[in-house]
Motif scaffolding. Structure first.
Motif, PDB file in Angstrom:
ATOM      1  N   LEU A 297       4.524  92.394 -31.450  1.00 15.62           N
ATOM      2  CA  LEU A 297       4.101  92.682 -32.830  1.00 15.62           C
ATOM      3  C   LEU A 297       3.168  91.580 -33.334  1.00 15.62           C
ATOM      4  N   THR A 298       3.524  90.327 -33.036  1.00 10.69           N
ATOM      5  CA  THR A 298       2.662  89.208 -33.456  1.00 10.69           C
ATOM      6  C   THR A 298       1.343  89.244 -32.690  1.00 10.69           C
ATOM      7  N   VAL A 299       1.398  89.613 -31.423  1.00 10.05           N
ATOM      8  CA  VAL A 299       0.163  89.741 -30.625  1.00 10.05           C
ATOM      9  C   VAL A 299      -0.755  90.778 -31.297  1.00 10.05           C
ATOM     10  N   THR A 300      -0.183  91.887 -31.717  1.00 10.54           N
ATOM     11  CA  THR A 300      -0.967  92.931 -32.400  1.00 10.54           C
ATOM     12  C   THR A 300      -1.633  92.368 -33.650  1.00 10.54           C
TER      13      THR A 300
ATOM     14  N   TYR B 249      -4.844  82.400 -36.337  1.00 17.80           N
ATOM     15  CA  TYR B 249      -3.410  82.299 -36.043  1.00 17.80           C
ATOM     16  C   TYR B 249      -2.546  82.266 -37.305  1.00 17.80           C
ATOM     17  N   SER B 250      -3.148  82.515 -38.468  1.00 13.22           N
ATOM     18  CA  SER B 250      -2.347  82.516 -39.706  1.00 13.22           C
ATOM     19  C   SER B 250      -1.336  83.678 -39.693  1.00 13.22           C
ATOM     20  N   ASP B 251      -1.607  84.679 -38.857  1.00 12.25           N
ATOM     21  CA  ASP B 251      -0.663  85.797 -38.753  1.00 12.25           C
ATOM     22  C   ASP B 251       0.657  85.386 -38.099  1.00 12.25           C
ATOM     23  N   MET B 252       0.693  84.170 -37.559  1.00  8.37           N
ATOM     24  CA  MET B 252       1.943  83.697 -36.957  1.00  8.37           C
ATOM     25  C   MET B 252       3.026  83.535 -38.017  1.00  8.37           C
TER      26      MET B 252
ATOM     27  N   GLU C  85     -14.562  85.043 -44.873  1.00  6.11           N
ATOM     28  CA  GLU C  85     -14.765  83.630 -44.584  1.00  6.11           C
ATOM     29  C   GLU C  85     -14.018  82.780 -45.620  1.00  6.11           C
ATOM     30  N   PHE C  86     -14.201  83.150 -46.902  1.00  4.98           N
ATOM     31  CA  PHE C  86     -13.600  82.421 -48.007  1.00  4.98           C
ATOM     32  C   PHE C  86     -12.070  82.578 -47.999  1.00  4.98           C
ATOM     33  N   GLU C  87     -11.639  83.822 -47.794  1.00  7.04           N
ATOM     34  CA  GLU C  87     -10.199  84.106 -47.832  1.00  7.04           C
ATOM     35  C   GLU C  87      -9.458  83.430 -46.687  1.00  7.04           C
ATOM     36  N   ASN C  88     -10.141  83.359 -45.514  1.00  3.37           N
ATOM     37  CA  ASN C  88      -9.522  82.685 -44.380  1.00  3.37           C
ATOM     38  C   ASN C  88      -9.235  81.223 -44.709  1.00  3.37           C
ATOM     39  N   LYS C  89     -10.218  80.600 -45.384  1.00  2.00           N
ATOM     40  CA  LYS C  89     -10.058  79.186 -45.742  1.00  2.00           C
ATOM     41  C   LYS C  89      -8.892  79.027 -46.715  1.00  2.00           C
ATOM     42  N   LEU C  90      -8.663  80.053 -47.526  1.00  6.14           N
ATOM     43  CA  LEU C  90      -7.624  80.013 -48.551  1.00  6.14           C
ATOM     44  C   LEU C  90      -6.251  80.278 -47.933  1.00  6.14           C
ATOM     45  N   ALA C  91      -6.210  81.178 -46.959  1.00  9.78           N
ATOM     46  CA  ALA C  91      -4.909  81.646 -46.456  1.00  9.78           C
ATOM     47  C   ALA C  91      -4.280  80.725 -45.422  1.00  9.78           C
ATOM     48  N   TYR C  92      -5.125  80.178 -44.499  1.00  8.59           N
ATOM     49  CA  TYR C  92      -4.479  79.514 -43.367  1.00  8.59           C
ATOM     50  C   TYR C  92      -3.736  78.219 -43.719  1.00  8.59           C
ATOM     51  N   PRO C  93      -4.216  77.402 -44.723  1.00 10.13           N
ATOM     52  CA  PRO C  93      -3.425  76.187 -45.010  1.00 10.13           C
ATOM     53  C   PRO C  93      -1.996  76.542 -45.420  1.00 10.13           C
TER      54      PRO C  93
END
Lengths: 358, 369
Positions: A10-13, A187-190, A325-333
């Motif tokens: 599921l995480t791989v997906t 990898y923020s989906d982890m 691009e912007f949202e990725n910077k916001l989400a991963y931290p």
């Protein structure tokens, strides 16, 4: 009970769904022909972060439950809302891109709103059926998608041009290693794996899952980007909205079988439906845990509507990439910090508990 | 609830089996080739060639004298306007997704194909592997087409242009052409076709504009110097066989090795060819004079290759030999490479081609390199 391997897949997906949509474009826009180096760097950074989390996190509870234990509802609600926001940011991008791309490549004469409606209906049903159903369907289809992916990469070999990887540092080392750090967000989906912790036997099982996810996704991610860089020279490679589709388009499988796109479109649609159903389920579960609700199913409909409404905010497909691009910077931290913080707390509490028992 | 869902899904399976946009395959005319000639007031005369399914599907009604294709020519600004106009003259809807080749007239190619190639590559219907070619008159070429030994016109074009890895036809697909223009790292060579399919000539481009032409011999040499050559036959003459030439089957197992010395301004090409004698005059014994023959072949190919390279680089100012692409390995980043690319003038560079030509002798698997 769901098996560990089902939860791992599921995480791989969740991670791979991004790779078949706009994520390669972000990498290529940043580092050009060196996008494959950037993705290796991202994988290594993410592996380091998750090694730390694995070492710290000794609790069998996820971050929201931990927050409730540590600070009561005053900590649990903000933590739950942050997790909900991270998931929503990751998910809203997909829910918008998928119908747009389906319209472009499959159903040109269909209205996007109708495709969106059908898509939302399908993922709503998927989420309502529950995590067991999603995990089992996912477990059937992921190996098939893996074979299709491997086939694509192998069939593209005659189209590879090694000169497309040159100059080796692409747009420059600073771009790859400084600006390129943000794409660790793949990898923020982890964080999903953390939220699904209650479905694991214990934390040790979840850690084994993390290792397996890395072992599967790291080579696949690098191979997809490498294949794309080898086929399309920069800056042409940065122009396409869905790079993976462009790879499928150039294949011709002889006169009888013809084109590869139908195979690709099957794999791609299944992957994104599973991803979306999983995310709707996770969003509902996060909300349920945050506010101590008895059932998650009544939340499915509002969550689908809210995520659909948020996904419609960007005006064009181009805006979606900019926003991504912007949202990725916001989400991963947040996705990485929450498990680190609560992992550290769990470690300290475990230490204290051991000292007490002595 | 389960019963209601079962009824809904069963109804969906039974009722939603038609194509989603309501157009059945039988209602479509499949375009196999497009011809683009210059027109008036900035427009083009676009010839649309579509398959005639009655002639290619088999059965008793086939009239062998009839063509498997039909043509319609309309004046339009681009292919989409042309298809819309041609649709009015045709009962079936024209469908672009099976197009195999786009033929440009020489005048259109000389004007430049940048905008058109960009539109083609962004088209969801046209494939990146569509072949591009140049003809004196695209309409005349398409109208003269009546494939005799292949009933399926799409297959005919595919087989015709797929010979590009052998001697004769240069490799010219939409993807290769567009990538060359967009990256600015190389120029493209497209096949020149004519109604009689006489000599295999090639059109040399500088960016999107056709700037010159290569003759048949030059095209064959270009295939050696390019990276896509697989194999073919070559007829050579030297003083031993002045009247009767020797036919050699040539294979290029190693790709040509380009070295670009930016300091000394020199281009060096290392060419390795392997051949086996297919036919020779009765009084000529290739095995006995193989080494001498190899040397003579090497000298001949070297001389002709250098002349060709100098002509293309200095006269046409075209980079069909992918010199910029080969120079990329000298740079670490795009910034540095872009600076070099914008300032380099290859016409100031000296050109040397070293040829290694190995001829297989009787009883040997292959002469060592």
């Amino acid at each position: 009970m769901i098996a560990r391997k089902e939860l791992t897949l599921l995480t791989v997906t969740a991670i791979m769904a991004k790779m078949v949509l706009v994520f390669p474009k972000l990498l290529l826009s940043n580092s050009g022909s060196a996008a494959w180096i950037q993705v290796i760097y991202n994988v290594l950074c993410a592996a380091a972060v998750f090694a730390v989390i694995s070492w710290l996190y000794v609790s069998d509870k996820n971050v929201i439950e931990m927050a409730g234990e540590v600070g009561g509802k005053w900590l649990k609600i903000p933590t739950g809302l942050v997790v909900f926001a991270v998931f929503m940011i990751n998910f809203a991008l997909i829910i918008r891109v998928f119908p747009e791309t389906v319209k472009t490549v499959l159903l040109q004469n269909f209205d996007t709103n109708l495709i969106t409606l059908l898509f939302m209906g399908a993922i709503g049903v998927g989420a309502a059926l529950g995590i067991e159903a999603i995990a089992r369907v996912n477990y059937i289809f992921i190996p098939i998608i893996g074979v299709i992916l491997a086939l694509l990469i192998v069939l593209l070999v005659p189209h590879y041009n090694i000169y497309n990887l040159l100059p080796i540092l692409g747009t420059g080392a600073k771009k790859i290693f400084a600006d390129g750090f943000h794409t660790i967000s793949i990898y923020s989906d982890m964080l999903l794996l953390n939220v699904l912790l209650p479905y694991y036997k214990d934390a040790r099982e979840a850690k084994k899952s993390i290792r397996a996810v890395f072992l599967i996704t790291a080579p696949v991610t690098v191979l997809i980007i490498l294949a794309y860089c080898l086929v399309y020279p920069y800056p042409v490679s940065g122009e396409f909205m869905i790079p993976f589709y462009q790879l499928a388009r150039i294949l011709h499988l002889g006169d009888f079988l013809g084109r590869f796109e139908p195979v690709f479109q099957f794999a791609w649609s299944i992957l994104l439906l599973l991803y979306s159903a999983l995310y709707v389920f996770a969003l509902c579960r996060v909300w349920q845990m945050t506010f101590d609700l008895d059932f998650y199913r009544p939340l499915v409909f509002p969550v689908v509507i809210i995520s659909g409404a948020i996904s419609l905010l960007p005006a064009t497909l181009g805006d979606i990439v900019t926003n991504a691009e912007f949202e990725n910077k916001l989400a991963y931290p947040a996705a990485f910090l929450l498990p680190v913080i609560f992992g550290a707390i769990s470690k300290i509490r475990e230490k204290k508990r051991k000292e007490k028992s002595r | 609830m389960k019963k209601i869902l079962t009824v809904i899904f069963s109804a969906a399976v039974i009722l939603m089996t038609a194509s989603c946009n309501g157009v059945e395959p039988n209602d479509l005319s499949y375009i196999v080739a497009l011809g683009i000639d210059g027109g008036e007031n900035g427009k083009y005369n676009i010839t649309i060639q579509y398959a005639n399914p009655a002639q290619i599907s088999g059965g008793e009604e086939i009239n062998l004298e009839d063509s498997g294709v039909q043509n319609v020519t309309v004046e339009a600004s681009d292919i989409y306007e042309a298809i819309a106009a041609a649709d009015l003259q045709n009962s079936k809807k024209l469908f672009l997704s099976h197009t195999k080749v786009v033929i440009f007239s020489r005048s259109v190619a000389e004007e430049g194909l940048e905008n058109m190639s960009e539109m083609f590559i962004n088209s969801e219907e046209l494939r990146p592997d569509v072949y591009l070619a140049v003809s004196e008159n695209a309409r005349e070429y398409l109208e003269s087409m009546n494939p005799e030994n292949e009933a399926n016109p799409a297959k005919y074009y595919k087989m015709f242009f797929d010979k590009d890895k052998l001697t004769g036809l240069p490799h010219g697909t939409l993807k290769v052409f567009f990538d060359g223009i967009e990256t600015g790292e190389y120029d493209t060579v497209l096949p020149v076709v004519s109604p009689e399919n006489e000599d295999a000539k090639s059109a040399v481009f500088n960016g999107g504009k056709m700037v010159g032409e290569l003759e048949r011999d030059e095209t064959e040499l270009y295939k050696f110097l390019d990276r896509d050559f697989a194999g073919g036959f070559m007829t050579l003459q030297n003083e031993d066989t002045l009247k009767k030439p020797v036919t050699i089957k040539i294979a290029q197992k190693k790709q040509p090795r380009y070295t670009i010395d930016t300091k000394n301004k020199s281009i060096h090409v290392g060419l390795t060819l392997n051949g086996s004698v297919y036919s020779a005059p009765p009084d000529y014994e290739p095995d006995e004079s193989a080494e001498e023959f190899e040397k003579k072949c090497e000298e001949h190919i070297k001389k002709e290759s250098e002349t060709l390279m100098k002509k293309v680089i200095r006269e046409y100012r075209s980079d069909i030999f992918h010199l910029d692409e080969h120079a990329k390995k000298n740079f670490w980043t795009y910034g540095d490479f872009e600076k070099y690319k914008n300032s380099v003038d290859y016409s100031e560079y000296s050109v040397t081609v070293d040829v290694k030509f190995n001829i297989k002798k009787t009883g040997m698997v292959q002469k060592e390199d």
